[in-house]
Design an enzyme around this catalytic site. Structure first.
Site, PDB file in Angstrom:
ATOM      1  N   ARG B 259      28.822  69.102  73.051  1.00 49.46           N
ATOM      2  CA  ARG B 259      28.501  69.024  71.727  1.00 49.46           C
ATOM      3  C   ARG B 259      29.423  68.471  70.734  1.00 49.46           C
ATOM      4  O   ARG B 259      30.454  69.281  70.894  1.00 49.46           O
ATOM      5  CB  ARG B 259      27.894  70.682  71.284  1.00 49.46           C
ATOM      6  N   HIS B 263      29.553  75.326  67.645  1.00 56.62           N
ATOM      7  CA  HIS B 263      28.709  76.001  68.310  1.00 56.62           C
ATOM      8  C   HIS B 263      27.178  76.052  67.212  1.00 56.62           C
ATOM      9  O   HIS B 263      26.011  75.865  67.524  1.00 56.62           O
ATOM     10  CB  HIS B 263      29.134  77.155  68.534  1.00 56.62           C
ATOM     11  N   TYR B 273      39.770  75.852  69.599  1.00 58.30           N
ATOM     12  CA  TYR B 273      39.421  76.096  71.112  1.00 58.30           C
ATOM     13  C   TYR B 273      39.189  74.630  71.851  1.00 58.30           C
ATOM     14  O   TYR B 273      39.306  74.690  72.802  1.00 58.30           O
ATOM     15  CB  TYR B 273      38.387  77.029  71.327  1.00 58.30           C
TER      16      TYR B 273
END
Lengths: 325, 360
Positions: B259, B263, B273
């Site tokens: 992606r 999120h 991250y």
């Protein structure tokens, strides 16, 4: 009429609905060839075939999720959770999924699922078999929780549950399975869900109970009668939603209430019903409403079970307290 | 013992048809798709990319609610969906709104779902899908149930469900593939491995080298596919569908994808991250770029065609968001009326209470 134990009445109800509606499917762990660990499904696989009555892999969440999927294909699933203490594994399927399907889909989908499970104490089971966890499910809107106290009611309530278009949790108290026989009509009949039953009429005090505790309450009422206390005993039969109409009518008559449940004291069905009574009928009360429950510990190990479980003596004690308040 | 242990490891080679430059690397498995089909696949991916861009913008304007970005996953989502028929039952995860849209969900209802209105989940009868699932494994066990029901009904259709790499850590994931396998049910389980479960990388999610190999434990067929290669995803799903309706049981398909966005739009910051290098590496694999090159080489696609699709998507979105924005607000009384088929006494009382509250 035939004399039946509760387990026989349940098998009879399952057979009736398997015959009645080809969309009824019965499945779970060991329910097929073995006929269930309590023999509730005895002979049904032989009679209706493996397509209608079948064993599943040993996984409660899988059984719960599968029930929703089968309901989406037009079936009327009647899964069995082998012991109700195992329901934690299926909590998302039950509370998070099937109870919310109608709501989530804006009334375009529904889950006509009846989950059967044995529960209840006094039969010396290992841990996580006997726990009264009805309060956990009763807090979830969208699912009904039904608990029969007699063989005759077990049959009528179970048939009504299977025919209901919303999910129903049907809890069967293990101690009642074979403890006595009762006249059970051989023909099919239903008992309306959400309606309490006045098991014994009386004018001095209302004892509200469900499941095995109905029998303890009736035993207590018989003893109390010897001391000229005339107790009315109400069996809730459906603990979610609760029939407040029957309860309030009784409170208005007796003005005193003792609530009996086998479950622990904190939260749960008793707390809910007592709140409703004080909101609706506080001026009719002559004494505080008292509760007879198990203590707020984890379910007792076998050696302490008999003391841990409430009995008719505890009920008599509380009734005397509300009478003498 | 040593040779036994060495043989235990299963090899799951990534299945691919187009490489990053849009060149065919696996002619033997090229699916049988017409030129129109190929163009339609590209059209859908472009349309959904535009929908994603506009949804992000609408979200920033406060006109959408919960939104899970889809850019990067178009090949995985739409390639798998393209292999389905109308009668197939779709059980999507929260990121899988694009498949619902191509299954027939009107765009304004997708927006209503995002805005938290129940009409977004009110599907007409015969629309074979559930609304997007929030619990990451629940739809898997339900898909097993739908597929078992289809088998019992003798239907020639399948149940398809989606989760992510994180979803494969859920017990429900295993229970579902095991149930479907045990009953020989026509289910397709897609795992869109976008490499991060919110922030947790797949390497910390599992010791398994692939997620496809988890199929072995359930005794069902599993395959790992290049999830940025729309033709590979389509071919793998088509194969799984044929197996399923031929009574050969379920398939687990792991699609390796990414992606590009966060999120969800609810405050997730992927720079916490993910590295820029990793993002750049995956951007080179963009499913749209790759498939565009392939189609341009075949003279099936042009800037002009693409611009037309973009305009069409923008027009649709504009109308749909307008409809969603002006759609009558839902009421608590409507929620109450949707709890049971018949209202029990407690809800009848609460209905009266909220009728009064809402009339003020």
């Amino acid at each position: 009429m035939a004399q039946m134990t509760m387990i026989q009445a349940i098998t009879d109800a399952l057979r009736t609905e398997l015959k009645n509606d080809e969309n009824v499917l019965i499945y779970g762990e060991d329910v097929g060839q073995n006929g269930g660990v309590f023999r509730a499904t005895e002979g049904l696989q032989k009679e209706f075939g493996e397509d209608r009555v079948f064993d599943t892999p040993l996984a409660e969440s899988g059984i719960g999720g599968m029930s929703i999927g089968l309901a989406l294909q037009g079936y009327r699933p009647v899964p069995e959770i082998q012991f109700f203490g195992f329901v934690y594994e299926a909590m998302d399927s039950i509370n998070g999924q099937m109870a919310r399907l109608r709501y989530r889909s804006g009334d375009t989908l529904h889950a006509p699922i009846t989950i059967r499970a044995p529960f209840g104490g006094g039969v010396h089971t290992p841990e996580l078999h006997a726990d009264s966890l009805e309060g956990l499910i009763a807090q979830q809107p969208g699912i009904k929780v039904v608990i029969p106290a007699t063989p005759k009611e077990a049959k009528g309530l179970l048939i009504a549950s299977i025919r209901d278009n919303d999910p129903v949790l049907f809890l069967e108290h293990m101690k009642l399975y074979r403890s006595f026989r009762d006249e059970v009509p051989e023909e099919e009949y239903t008992i309306e869900l959400g309606k309490a039953d006045v098991k014994r009429e009386g004018k001095d005090v209302t004892i509200i109970a469900y499941g095995a505790m109905v029998h303890s309450a009736l035993k207590a009422a018989d003893e109390l009668e010897k001391n000229d206390i005339d107790a009315e005993v109400i069996d809730l039969r459906t603990v979610s939603p609760v029939d407040m109409e029957t309860i309030i009518a009784s409170v208005q008559k007796t003005n005193r209430v003792v609530f009996v449940q086998e479950a622990q004291r904190q939260a749960g069905v008793a707390s809910h019903v007592i709140s409703e009574i004080q909101e609706r009928a506080i001026l009719h009360l002559e004494a505080p409403i008292l509760r007879v429950t198990a203590p707020d510990t984890v379910y007792a190990f076998t050696q302490a079970e008999e003391v841990w479980l409430p009995d008719h003596k505890d009920i008599i004690e509380k009734v005397n307290q509300v009478i003498n308040f | 013992m040593k040779h036994v242990l060495e043989n235990v490891e299963n090899q799951f080679e990534m299945f691919q048809i187009l490489d990053e430059n849009g060149k065919v690397v696996n002619k033997d498995d090229m699916p049988d798709l017409s030129d129109d089909d190929l163009k339609e696949l590209m059209r859908r991916m472009v349309y959904i990319r535009i929908l994603d861009q506009r949804s992000m913008a609408l979200n920033r304007q406060g006109r959408l609610g919960f939104y899970a970005p889809t850019a990067g996953q178009e090949a995985s989502q739409l390639g798998s969906h393209f292999a389905l028929e109308k009668g197939d039952f779709l059980l999507p995860g929260y990121r899988d709104v694009p498949q619902l849209i191509w299954h027939g969900l009107p765009l304004y209802q997708a927006f209503l779902f995002s805005k938290g209105h129940y009409h977004g989940n009110q599907f007409p009868e015969g629309f074979n899908a559930l609304s997007p699932q929030i619990i990451i494994g629940a739809q898997y066990t339900q898909a097993a149930g739908v597929a078992i029901g289809m088998k019992k009904r003798g239907k020639k259709s399948v149940a398809i469900t989606y989760t992510g790499d994180g979803g494969t850590s859920q017990g429900d994931f295993y229970e579902a593939i095991n149930f479907a396998g045990a009953f020989g049910a026509p289910a397709i389980f897609v795992v869109q491995n976008n490499h991060f479960a919110i922030s947790v990388p797949v390497e910390k999610q599992t010791k398994a080298k692939t997620l496809a190999q988890k199929a072995v434990a359930a005794g069902i067929e599993g395959i790992q596919v290049d999830g940025m290669d729309v033709l590979a995803v389509y071919a793998a799903t088509k194969h799984a569908r044929e197996r399923a309706i031929n009574g050969e049981g379920p398939t687990l398909i792991e699609t390796l994808t990414y992606r590009f966005g966060p999120h969800t739009t609810a405050g997730d910051d992927p720079t916490r991250y993910r590295t820029e290098e990793l993002d750049n590496e995956w951007e080179k694999k963009d499913p749209l770029v790759r498939f565009r090159k392939y189609l341009e080489d075949k003279n099936l696609w042009s800037e002009e065609i693409e611009n037309k699709v973009i305009e069409e998507a923008k027009d649709d979105i504009k109308q749909a968001i307008k409809k969603a924005d002006t759609y009558p607000k839902q009421k608590v009384t409507e929620l109450i009326s949707h709890m049971f088929e018949e209202l029990p006494a407690n809800l009848q009382e609460q209905m009266e209470e909220y009728k009064e509250k809402e009339s003020k």
